[in-house]
Design an enzyme around this catalytic site. Structure first.
Site, PDB file in Angstrom:
ATOM      1  N   ALA A  26       3.356 -20.447 -39.741  1.00  0.00           N
ATOM      2  CA  ALA A  26       3.457 -20.080 -41.176  1.00  0.00           C
ATOM      3  C   ALA A  26       3.526 -18.575 -41.406  1.00  0.00           C
ATOM      4  CB  ALA A  26       2.317 -20.693 -41.983  1.00  0.00           C
ATOM      5  N   ARG A 232      33.204 -12.591 -61.662  1.00  0.00           N
ATOM      6  CA  ARG A 232      34.478 -11.878 -61.574  1.00  0.00           C
ATOM      7  C   ARG A 232      34.644 -11.072 -62.866  1.00  0.00           C
ATOM      8  NH1 ARG A 232      39.195 -15.957 -60.252  1.00  0.00           N
ATOM      9  NH2 ARG A 232      40.348 -13.977 -60.158  1.00  0.00           N
ATOM     10  N   HIS A 233      35.565 -10.143 -62.861  1.00  0.00           N
ATOM     11  CA  HIS A 233      35.899  -9.418 -64.083  1.00  0.00           C
ATOM     12  C   HIS A 233      36.512 -10.390 -65.096  1.00  0.00           C
ATOM     13  CE1 HIS A 233      39.955  -9.975 -62.660  1.00  0.00           C
ATOM     14  NE2 HIS A 233      39.522  -9.569 -61.477  1.00  0.00           N
ATOM     15  N   ASN A 239      46.355 -10.997 -64.022  1.00  0.00           N
ATOM     16  CA  ASN A 239      46.032 -12.423 -63.887  1.00  0.00           C
ATOM     17  C   ASN A 239      46.998 -13.249 -64.734  1.00  0.00           C
ATOM     18  OD1 ASN A 239      42.422 -11.848 -63.954  1.00  0.00           O
ATOM     19  ND2 ASN A 239      43.822 -11.918 -62.210  1.00  0.00           N
ATOM     20  N   ARG A 284      39.108  -3.126 -64.296  1.00  0.00           N
ATOM     21  CA  ARG A 284      38.790  -4.432 -64.868  1.00  0.00           C
ATOM     22  C   ARG A 284      37.314  -4.814 -64.714  1.00  0.00           C
ATOM     23  NH1 ARG A 284      42.242  -4.739 -60.541  1.00  0.00           N
ATOM     24  NH2 ARG A 284      42.066  -6.371 -58.943  1.00  0.00           N
ATOM     25  N   GLU A 306      38.778  -4.999 -54.828  1.00  0.00           N
ATOM     26  CA  GLU A 306      39.438  -6.234 -54.359  1.00  0.00           C
ATOM     27  C   GLU A 306      40.122  -6.023 -53.009  1.00  0.00           C
ATOM     28  OE1 GLU A 306      39.354  -9.059 -53.927  1.00  0.00           O
ATOM     29  OE2 GLU A 306      40.468 -10.298 -55.343  1.00  0.00           O
ATOM     30  N   HIS A 371      35.542  -9.032 -57.682  1.00  0.00           N
ATOM     31  CA  HIS A 371      36.862  -9.656 -57.652  1.00  0.00           C
ATOM     32  C   HIS A 371      36.826 -10.948 -56.828  1.00  0.00           C
ATOM     33  CE1 HIS A 371      38.432  -5.764 -59.163  1.00  0.00           C
ATOM     34  NE2 HIS A 371      37.424  -5.296 -58.460  1.00  0.00           N
TER      35      HIS A 371
HETATM   36  P1  ATP Z   1       5.876 -22.428 -37.628  1.00  0.00           P
HETATM   37  O1  ATP Z   1       5.295 -21.688 -36.498  1.00  0.00           O
HETATM   38  O2  ATP Z   1       5.013 -23.512 -38.146  1.00  0.00           O
HETATM   39  O3  ATP Z   1       7.246 -22.929 -37.359  1.00  0.00           O
HETATM   40  P2  ATP Z   1       6.935 -20.151 -39.149  1.00  0.00           P
HETATM   41  O4  ATP Z   1       6.250 -18.903 -38.722  1.00  0.00           O
HETATM   42  O5  ATP Z   1       8.262 -20.429 -38.545  1.00  0.00           O
HETATM   43  O6  ATP Z   1       5.954 -21.384 -38.899  1.00  0.00           O
HETATM   44  P3  ATP Z   1       8.254 -20.451 -41.667  1.00  0.00           P
HETATM   45  O7  ATP Z   1       8.535 -21.914 -41.597  1.00  0.00           O
HETATM   46  O8  ATP Z   1       9.402 -19.571 -41.423  1.00  0.00           O
HETATM   47  O9  ATP Z   1       7.018 -20.097 -40.720  1.00  0.00           O
HETATM   48  O10 ATP Z   1       7.607 -20.099 -43.071  1.00  0.00           O
HETATM   49  C1  ATP Z   1       8.447 -19.924 -44.189  1.00  0.00           C
HETATM   50  C2  ATP Z   1       7.728 -19.156 -45.255  1.00  0.00           C
HETATM   51  O11 ATP Z   1       7.373 -17.864 -44.763  1.00  0.00           O
HETATM   52  C3  ATP Z   1       8.604 -18.923 -46.456  1.00  0.00           C
HETATM   53  O12 ATP Z   1       7.914 -19.384 -47.588  1.00  0.00           O
HETATM   54  C4  ATP Z   1       8.819 -17.409 -46.510  1.00  0.00           C
HETATM   55  O13 ATP Z   1       8.810 -16.918 -47.837  1.00  0.00           O
HETATM   56  C5  ATP Z   1       7.640 -16.867 -45.748  1.00  0.00           C
HETATM   57  N1  ATP Z   1       7.911 -15.618 -45.026  1.00  0.00           N
HETATM   58  C6  ATP Z   1       9.092 -15.069 -44.727  1.00  0.00           C
HETATM   59  N2  ATP Z   1       8.953 -13.910 -44.038  1.00  0.00           N
HETATM   60  C7  ATP Z   1       7.638 -13.729 -43.881  1.00  0.00           C
HETATM   61  C8  ATP Z   1       6.861 -12.728 -43.238  1.00  0.00           C
HETATM   62  N3  ATP Z   1       7.442 -11.682 -42.626  1.00  0.00           N
HETATM   63  N4  ATP Z   1       5.512 -12.870 -43.251  1.00  0.00           N
HETATM   64  C9  ATP Z   1       4.937 -13.918 -43.861  1.00  0.00           C
HETATM   65  N5  ATP Z   1       5.622 -14.910 -44.494  1.00  0.00           N
HETATM   66  C10 ATP Z   1       6.952 -14.819 -44.507  1.00  0.00           C
END
Ligand code: ATP
Ligand code: F6P
Length: 442
Positions: A26, A232-233, A239, A284, A306, A371
């Site tokens: 996480a 877009r413009h 156009n 544009r 563009e 564009h």
């Molecule tokens: P796991 O090891 O369980 O696979 P993970 O480290 O791959 O976990 P992610 O699944 O990538 O974790 O978590 C996604 C979340 O982390 C998203 O909600 C994102 O906003 C948040 N996130 C992105 N970059 C970072 C960061 N540098 N530090 C902490 N959180 C981050």
């Protein structure tokens, strides 16, 4: 003979890099891995994520936290097998021409990193470790709620229970986690360490150009909520005539769109926070943005002009077919790579847009008035459209597109101004001045 590059000036012929993610669960590792893959693929650099969790799910689809206990022999064995399978597939992929493989796992011990390092080195692959370190409890809980409770690991389970189990999983990893550290004897490694979502960054021993590009990109990522608006413009006089390129003014209907744009933007923003507006340097787009609130900062980018159609600038498609029939056919054959005589291809446009993308990643709410071809390229980056399809995409005039980046993708909303305009979309082979788009171009 000059060495081959990927057209972005990046020397890729012999380069093979394994980006090895490091960090507790996480911490955004998969998020970072996915973004790096998307960015590199957009630049035509072959990149692929190998997610060890997906391999582990073959053998242990719904593990509870104790599976990740280092004293759980069965768990340890299965995790090792998953990592070995991911690396074996990655090595095979490198042999088939892959350039940047991204190993998405926790790689949380010094011992595991040494094993990955040795395996890659003995196969002639450079290693770039990318560690995400974060101790912000609120952010970690938000990450768990946002993405972990809906993971296939917890399919069908109560989100509260899933979140609590995931917290316990993190505790298992915390017992063995070693951050990449010089004191750990890892000072020889090439690494990027992102702390608290890049509030602090450590870069160690970057070796070459492609590595430094990846590092620079990853350093610029942020996760603050924001959106990007694309328009877009307003309809131009060219156009109306079915002419390409040029620097024409907008038609009276284009003018009506310019007057309506502030209201459309207000409606789509939902509150009164100001946006920053980027236009091209052509009349544009500047005319289209001129009624936006005066407290919005406006900036003109040459890079947003563009696609340059060279000798065909100012012609209709029929005139191009008559004067340059071979070019007309060649463009239909490979629209992404075809470069107008004295002008540009879509591939060229992507390359000049790279600094725009980098700046977009660093920024918050931005409205881009640009564009058709440029918008397709920017859209392809955010929505992961492939190169064979993106140049054929229909991007109607007088429509505001709002893109909102989410954890693993981008959400899209469209706001139509309901001011009529001609269609500038053209199907393969056609020279019609104004043609209705086919369903697959939408
Ligand atoms: P796991 O090891 O369980 O696979 P993970 O480290 O791959 O976990 P992610 O699944 O990538 O974790 O978590 C996604 C979340 O982390 C998203 O909600 C994102 O906003 C948040 N996130 C992105 N970059 C970072 C960061 N540098 N530090 C902490 N959180 C981050
Ligand atoms: O716990 C998060 C996770 O992504 C698991 O899904 C996966 O099995 C594991 O990390 C992979 O990392 P490791 O190499 O530590 O087993």
């Amino acid at each position: 003979m000059p060495s081959r590059t990927n057209g972005v000036g990046v020397q890729v012929e012999e380069t093979k890099i394994c980006v090895v993610m490091v960090g507790l669960p996480a911490r955004g590792k998969s998020f970072i891995a996915q973004k790096a893959q998307r960015y590199l693929q957009w630049l035509s650099i072959r990149a692929q994520v190998f997610n060890v969790g997906n391999y582990r799910r073959n053998d242990a689809p719904h593990p509870t936290a104790d599976f990740f206990d280092m004293n759980n022999e069965e768990g340890e064995r299965k995790r090792r097998v998953a990592a070995e399978s991911a690396i074996a597939d990655m090595l095979a992929w490198f042999r088939s021409g892959g350039v940047v493989g991204i190993l998405d796992a926790t790689n949380s011990t010094k011992e595991r990193r040494k094993w990955v390092m040795d395996t890659c080195s003995s196969n002639g692959i450079e290693v770039l470790f990318v560690e995400s370190k974060c101790d912000d409890e609120d952010l970690i809980m938000a990450n768990i709620r946002d993405v972990k409770t809906t993971s296939p690991d917890y399919r069908g389970q109560d989100p509260e229970q899933a979140a609590s189990d995931f917290r316990n999983r993190i505790k298992m990893y915390e017992k063995v986690y070693q951050t990449i550290d010089e004191g750990n004897g890892e000072d020889e490694y090439t690494y990027l360490k992102l702390m608290d979502v890049s509030k602090q960054v450590i870069i160690n021993r970057i070796q070459d150009y492609l590595q430094s590009r990846i590092v620079y990109y990853l350093m610029n990522l942020h996760i603050r909520p924001r959106s990007i608006w694309l328009s877009r413009h307003g309809e131009s006089l060219y156009n109306l005539d079915g002419r390409i390129g040029g620097d024409a003014l907008i038609s009276s209907r284009g003018e009506a769109y310019a007057r309506k744009l502030p209201e459309l933007v207000r409606q789509s923003v939902g509150d009164d926070r100001p946006l920053t507006v980027w236009t091209s340097t052509l009349k544009r787009t500047i005319a289209t943005a001129r009624f936006l609130p005066s407290h919005y900062n406006q900036l003109q980018w040459k890079a947003l002009d563009e696609l340059d159609s060279g000798v065909c600038d100012g012609l209709t498609y029929q005139e191009i077919k008559d004067r340059y029939p071979e070019d007309f056919a060649a463009r239909d054959e490979d629209k992404y790579n075809y470069r107008y005589r004295g002008g540009e291809s879509y591939r060229d446009v992507v390359i000049r847009l790279e600094p725009v993308i980098m700046e977009l990643e660093r920024s918050e709410d931005i409205l881009i008035v640009t564009h058709q071809a440029v918008l397709r390229c920017i859209y392809a980056y955010f929505m992961k459209k492939d190169q064979a399809k993106s140049p054929w995409m229909n991007v109607p005039l007088h429509t505001l597109i709002k893109l909102t980046p989410r954890a693993y993708g981008t959400e899209e909303e469209r706001y139509e101004a309901k001011i009529p305009a001609v269609s500038t979309w053209r199907g393969k082979g056609s020279t019609a001045k104004h043609e209705n788009p086919t369903p697959e171009s939408l």
